[in-house]
Design a protein around this motif. Structure first.
Motif, PDB file in Angstrom:
ATOM      1  N   PRO A   2      29.076 -14.326  -8.564  1.00 43.43           N
ATOM      2  CA  PRO A   2      28.937 -13.086  -7.756  1.00 43.43           C
ATOM      3  C   PRO A   2      27.532 -12.895  -7.445  1.00 43.43           C
ATOM      4  O   PRO A   2      26.478 -13.329  -7.973  1.00 43.43           O
ATOM      5  CB  PRO A   2      29.444 -11.981  -8.499  1.00 43.43           C
ATOM      6  CG  PRO A   2      29.661 -12.624 -10.053  1.00 43.43           C
ATOM      7  CD  PRO A   2      29.445 -13.783 -10.043  1.00 43.43           C
ATOM      8  N   ASP A  25      35.130 -10.605   4.365  1.00 43.41           N
ATOM      9  CA  ASP A  25      34.410 -11.188   3.429  1.00 43.41           C
ATOM     10  C   ASP A  25      34.818 -12.625   3.318  1.00 43.41           C
ATOM     11  O   ASP A  25      36.016 -12.953   2.815  1.00 43.41           O
ATOM     12  CB  ASP A  25      34.568 -10.503   1.888  1.00 43.41           C
ATOM     13  CG  ASP A  25      33.387 -11.030   0.960  1.00 43.41           C
ATOM     14  OD1 ASP A  25      32.914 -11.923   1.136  1.00 43.41           O
ATOM     15  OD2 ASP A  25      33.422 -10.535  -0.198  1.00 43.41           O
ATOM     16  N   SER A  28      36.062 -13.968  -1.122  1.00 43.26           N
ATOM     17  CA  SER A  28      35.902 -12.549  -1.764  1.00 43.26           C
ATOM     18  C   SER A  28      35.778 -12.791  -3.454  1.00 43.26           C
ATOM     19  O   SER A  28      35.470 -12.019  -3.968  1.00 43.26           O
ATOM     20  CB  SER A  28      36.842 -11.581  -1.232  1.00 43.26           C
ATOM     21  OG  SER A  28      38.261 -12.224  -1.276  1.00 43.26           O
ATOM     22  N   ASN A  32      33.864  -8.921  -6.817  1.00 40.72           N
ATOM     23  CA  ASN A  32      32.723  -7.976  -7.290  1.00 40.72           C
ATOM     24  C   ASN A  32      31.956  -7.418  -5.880  1.00 40.72           C
ATOM     25  O   ASN A  32      31.289  -6.073  -6.261  1.00 40.72           O
ATOM     26  CB  ASN A  32      31.778  -8.727  -7.898  1.00 40.72           C
ATOM     27  CG  ASN A  32      32.196  -9.589  -9.001  1.00 40.72           C
ATOM     28  OD1 ASN A  32      33.188 -10.225  -9.007  1.00 40.72           O
ATOM     29  ND2 ASN A  32      31.488  -9.357 -10.085  1.00 40.72           N
ATOM     30  N   GLU A  50      40.084 -15.612  -0.167  1.00 38.17           N
ATOM     31  CA  GLU A  50      39.656 -16.171  -1.338  1.00 38.17           C
ATOM     32  C   GLU A  50      40.748 -17.536  -1.780  1.00 38.17           C
ATOM     33  O   GLU A  50      41.709 -17.158  -1.573  1.00 38.17           O
ATOM     34  CB  GLU A  50      39.521 -15.174  -2.499  1.00 38.17           C
ATOM     35  CG  GLU A  50      39.321 -16.026  -3.950  1.00 38.17           C
ATOM     36  CD  GLU A  50      37.875 -16.742  -4.007  1.00 38.17           C
ATOM     37  OE1 GLU A  50      37.009 -16.514  -3.507  1.00 38.17           O
ATOM     38  OE2 GLU A  50      38.095 -18.022  -4.484  1.00 38.17           O
ATOM     39  N   LYS A  76      43.873 -17.559   0.994  1.00 35.47           N
ATOM     40  CA  LYS A  76      43.542 -18.559   2.113  1.00 35.47           C
ATOM     41  C   LYS A  76      42.563 -19.119   2.160  1.00 35.47           C
ATOM     42  O   LYS A  76      41.321 -18.768   1.701  1.00 35.47           O
ATOM     43  CB  LYS A  76      43.948 -17.847   3.363  1.00 35.47           C
ATOM     44  CG  LYS A  76      45.518 -17.481   3.250  1.00 35.47           C
ATOM     45  CD  LYS A  76      45.841 -16.930   4.615  1.00 35.47           C
ATOM     46  CE  LYS A  76      47.367 -16.609   5.024  1.00 35.47           C
ATOM     47  NZ  LYS A  76      47.923 -15.641   5.724  1.00 35.47           N
ATOM     48  N   ASN A  77      42.378 -20.454   2.754  1.00 42.02           N
ATOM     49  CA  ASN A  77      40.996 -20.994   3.107  1.00 42.02           C
ATOM     50  C   ASN A  77      40.766 -20.453   4.476  1.00 42.02           C
ATOM     51  O   ASN A  77      41.376 -20.664   5.335  1.00 42.02           O
ATOM     52  CB  ASN A  77      41.304 -22.625   2.964  1.00 42.02           C
ATOM     53  CG  ASN A  77      40.069 -23.480   3.413  1.00 42.02           C
ATOM     54  OD1 ASN A  77      39.182 -22.991   4.067  1.00 42.02           O
ATOM     55  ND2 ASN A  77      40.082 -24.522   3.228  1.00 42.02           N
ATOM     56  N   TYR A  79      38.713 -21.462   6.332  1.00 46.45           N
ATOM     57  CA  TYR A  79      38.450 -22.431   7.704  1.00 46.45           C
ATOM     58  C   TYR A  79      39.342 -22.524   8.482  1.00 46.45           C
ATOM     59  O   TYR A  79      39.478 -22.762   9.591  1.00 46.45           O
ATOM     60  CB  TYR A  79      37.932 -23.870   7.055  1.00 46.45           C
ATOM     61  CG  TYR A  79      36.678 -23.807   6.305  1.00 46.45           C
ATOM     62  CD1 TYR A  79      35.519 -23.237   6.978  1.00 46.45           C
ATOM     63  CD2 TYR A  79      36.593 -24.369   5.036  1.00 46.45           C
ATOM     64  CE1 TYR A  79      34.120 -23.259   6.287  1.00 46.45           C
ATOM     65  CE2 TYR A  79      35.254 -24.316   4.212  1.00 46.45           C
ATOM     66  CZ  TYR A  79      33.849 -23.842   5.191  1.00 46.45           C
ATOM     67  OH  TYR A  79      32.963 -23.830   4.177  1.00 46.45           O
ATOM     68  N   LEU A  93      27.820 -18.042  -0.001  1.00 46.05           N
ATOM     69  CA  LEU A  93      28.482 -19.221  -0.111  1.00 46.05           C
ATOM     70  C   LEU A  93      27.438 -20.732  -0.516  1.00 46.05           C
ATOM     71  O   LEU A  93      26.803 -20.493  -1.483  1.00 46.05           O
ATOM     72  CB  LEU A  93      29.265 -19.676   1.245  1.00 46.05           C
ATOM     73  CG  LEU A  93      30.606 -18.737   1.392  1.00 46.05           C
ATOM     74  CD1 LEU A  93      31.043 -18.657   3.030  1.00 46.05           C
ATOM     75  CD2 LEU A  93      31.755 -19.189   0.464  1.00 46.05           C
TER      76      LEU A  93
END
Ligand SMILES: C[S@@+](CC[C@H](N)C(=O)[O-])C[C@H]1O[C@@H](n2cnc3c(N)ncnc32)[C@H](O)[C@@H]1O
Length: 150
Positions: A2, A25, A28, A32, A50, A76-77, A79, A93
């Motif tokens: 985090p 975000d 995520s 946090n 996430e 979910k991804n 991208y 990231l």
């Protein structure tokens, strides 16, 4: 891992400069950042993506326990998603992800005004603001106008 408390505080301050629209975000995690963010900005829609199951599950439990109706958490991804219209993306990231995010934002041209990144810069784009934290690593936080990517 985090974001640190100092990073959260600076990111929240920068988010306040991005208007009243939705906040996304990317990654995520355990919630946090996204959970206190949604609590602090009840008038704004907050959306987290996430990929990892356990962190996502914990963040969903926290969201429900706190009754955060303005928060949506997708497992979910990011991208592979068409990002919705929003005022700002926030992320913490890693360098390769910033390259992919820059490509995605250039290709998809979503209706999003700003990107705030903890620690990692977008490649070959000058940040609109760079704030260096008063921590051991002198960690940077970057604010970009997405229109500067093109
Ligand atoms: C360093 S953590 C940051 C967590 C939180 N945003 C914070 O600032 O405390 C990065 C998170 O991004 C997630 N992540 C990385 N790539 C992703 C992707 N393509 N789609 C969704 N989540 C991703 C990881 O699983 C991890 O939980």
């Amino acid at each position: 891992m985090p974001s640190s408390k100092k990073a959260y505080q600076v990111m929240l301050r920068l988010i306040d400069e991005t208007g009243t629209g939705a906040i996304i975000d990317l990654g995520s995690g355990w919630g946090n950042f996204v959970i206190p963010l949604a609590k602090r900005t009840p008038e704004r829609q907050v959306i987290g993506y996430e990929l990892s199951l356990l962190p996502w599950l914990i963040s969903i439990i926290l969201k429900k326990a706190l009754g955060l109706k303005n928060l949506r958490l997708h497992r979910k991804n990011f991208y592979h998603e068409n990002l919705p219209a929003a005022s700002v993306i926030v992320c913490y990231l890693y360098p390769e992800a910033m390259i992919k995010i820059a490509d995605k934002l250039k290709q998809q041209q979503p209706n999003i005004a700003f990107l705030i990144s903890n620690n990692f810069a977008l490649p070959s784009v000058k940040a609109d603001k760079k704030i260096v934290l008063d921590d051991f690593y002198k960690s940077p936080i970057y604010l970009y106008k997405i229109s500067d990517l093109n």
